[in-house]
Motif scaffolding. Structure first.
Motif, PDB file in Angstrom:
ATOM      1  N   LEU A   1       0.838  -1.194   0.000  1.00 55.71           N
ATOM      2  CA  LEU A   1       0.000   0.000   0.000  1.00 55.71           C
ATOM      3  C   LEU A   1       0.875   1.248   0.000  1.00 55.71           C
ATOM      4  N   ASP A   2       0.280   2.345  -0.430  1.00 59.99           N
ATOM      5  CA  ASP A   2       0.998   3.621  -0.391  1.00 59.99           C
ATOM      6  C   ASP A   2       0.923   4.282   0.974  1.00 59.99           C
ATOM      7  N   ALA A   3      -0.128   3.981   1.729  1.00 62.85           N
ATOM      8  CA  ALA A   3      -0.314   4.603   3.040  1.00 62.85           C
ATOM      9  C   ALA A   3      -1.370   3.838   3.817  1.00 62.85           C
ATOM     10  N   VAL A   4      -1.377   4.030   5.128  1.00 59.15           N
ATOM     11  CA  VAL A   4      -2.460   3.564   5.989  1.00 59.15           C
ATOM     12  C   VAL A   4      -2.837   4.713   6.906  1.00 59.15           C
ATOM     13  N   VAL A   5      -4.058   4.667   7.423  1.00 61.34           N
ATOM     14  CA  VAL A   5      -4.515   5.670   8.386  1.00 61.34           C
ATOM     15  C   VAL A   5      -4.712   4.979   9.726  1.00 61.34           C
ATOM     16  N   LEU A   6      -4.061   5.506  10.761  1.00 63.19           N
ATOM     17  CA  LEU A   6      -4.122   4.944  12.100  1.00 63.19           C
ATOM     18  C   LEU A   6      -4.420   6.054  13.106  1.00 63.19           C
ATOM     19  N   ALA A   7      -4.812   5.673  14.309  1.00 67.23           N
ATOM     20  CA  ALA A   7      -5.065   6.655  15.361  1.00 67.23           C
ATOM     21  C   ALA A   7      -3.749   7.154  15.946  1.00 67.23           C
ATOM     22  N   ALA A   8      -3.638   8.461  16.086  1.00 69.36           N
ATOM     23  CA  ALA A   8      -2.441   9.043  16.696  1.00 69.36           C
ATOM     24  C   ALA A   8      -2.231   8.515  18.106  1.00 69.36           C
ATOM     25  N   ALA A   9      -3.317   8.304  18.849  1.00 68.95           N
ATOM     26  CA  ALA A   9      -3.200   7.869  20.242  1.00 68.95           C
ATOM     27  C   ALA A   9      -2.472   6.540  20.348  1.00 68.95           C
ATOM     28  N   GLY A  10      -2.850   5.578  19.501  1.00 67.78           N
ATOM     29  CA  GLY A  10      -2.202   4.277  19.555  1.00 67.78           C
ATOM     30  C   GLY A  10      -0.729   4.352  19.197  1.00 67.78           C
TER      31      GLY A  10
END
Length: 323
Positions: free
Chosen positions: A167-176
């Protein structure tokens, strides 16, 4: 007596539960051995498939709650966004500790921003909310449904971990990412709420115990952060009143600024082609009980506005499994 704190077995869950255990030892004057972590495997950890097909983010919560109710644990620590909005008989969220950064983060190869991603880039997320907001900003993107722990998801991006790098990118939670100490190492770029409004409760933890355990409740209440509780209360009222769940592309973010509680909510069409946004604020009275009522009223008011503007038809709300 040893306080047994239930947790999921992922690295993130163990880390954030460990932080709560350390805080409980500090405020209650307990020794290292007086607070014990107990790992509980949930259906969300055991089963594969999308969260919507498994019944919502609540699959991460049920087994922990059962462990507290049947006496295997005394306390459970949850990511607050995973808790169903309906009350759990016999259990109480005794504390909501201070919230970590509620924003989402784009983790991309070579530290690219959302604007910098190439045409047709593949971006991974298992969240309909994130997918819809990505497409609202960049309709050319290919959004790929992914699941797995933080390390597994980072491994889908070249250079960010051991994985296929497909993949080119993933979106994750900043908190984790921050709790795991990975935020700086990933080169992740925080997505501002105007672009990617977080999930209700994102970045916050919920510390739950049996309602009739008065002494433990009193100790846990020392971990409470009032401003976080007010913000997430308003967010979760919107979630409940719109009958939204993990399959609904809804974001909500509350914040206390000065003596006012603010709430920003967005509901989108799943393909990101249309959206409804509403913002409102209320003054906070001096009395904590009145502040709680103000947070409830703010969430209810925003939900009514969203429904009047057509949110139920836009986001497919009103029949989604609550999560």
């Amino acid at each position: 007596m040893t306080v047994r704190v239930g947790t999921r077995g992922s690295a993130l869950a163990l880390t954030q539960t460990g932080h709560v255990a350390d805080a409980l030892r500090a405020v209650a004057g307990l020794g290292e051995a007086d607070v014990e972590l107990v790992t509980v495997r949930t259906d969300g950890d055991r089963l594969t498939g999308s969260l919507a097909s498994l019944g919502g983010a609540g699959v991460f919560v049920a087994a922990l709650r059962e462990a507290v109710l049947d006496g295997r644990c005394d306390v459970a620590v949850h990511s607050l966004k995973d808790i169903p909005t309906a009350e759990a008989p016999g259990l109480t969220v005794a504390a909501v500790p201070p919230r970590e950064d509620p924003r989402d983060v784009l983790c991309a190869a070579e530290g690219r921003t959302l604007d910098d991603l190439p045409e047709g880039a593949k971006v991974g997320t298992g969240s309909p909310r994130r997918a819809a907001q990505l497409l609202a900003t960049r309709p050319d993107l290919q959004v790929v449904d992914i699941r797995g722990n933080v390390g597994t998801r980072l491994g889908r991006v070249p250079g960010l971990g051991d994985g296929p790098g497909d993949l080119d990118a993933v979106v994750l939670a900043a908190a984790g990412l921050r709790r795991l100490g990975l935020l700086d190492g990933t080169g992740g770029v925080p997505l501002e709420p105007a672009v990617m409004t977080p999930a209700p409760g994102q970045g916050a933890l919920a510390v739950e115990c049996r309602t009739d355990d008065a002494d433990l409740r009193a100790a846990l209440e020392l971990l409470e952060d009032r401003t976080t509780r007010l913000a997430v209360t308003a967010e979760r009222v919107v979630l409940a009143d719109l009958e939204a769940g993990c399959a609904a592309p809804l974001g909500a973010l509350g914040s206390v600024i000065g003596d006012h509680l603010h709430l920003d909510v967005v509901v989108l069409r799943p393909d990101g082609t249309d959206q409804i946004r509403t913002s409102a604020a209320v003054p906070l009275p001096p009395d904590p009980a009145d502040q709680h009522e103000a947070a409830l009223a703010l969430g209810q008011d925003v939900a009514r506005r969203m429904l009047a503007a057509g949110a139920s038809e836009l986001g497919g709300l009103g029949g989604a499994h609550r999560s």
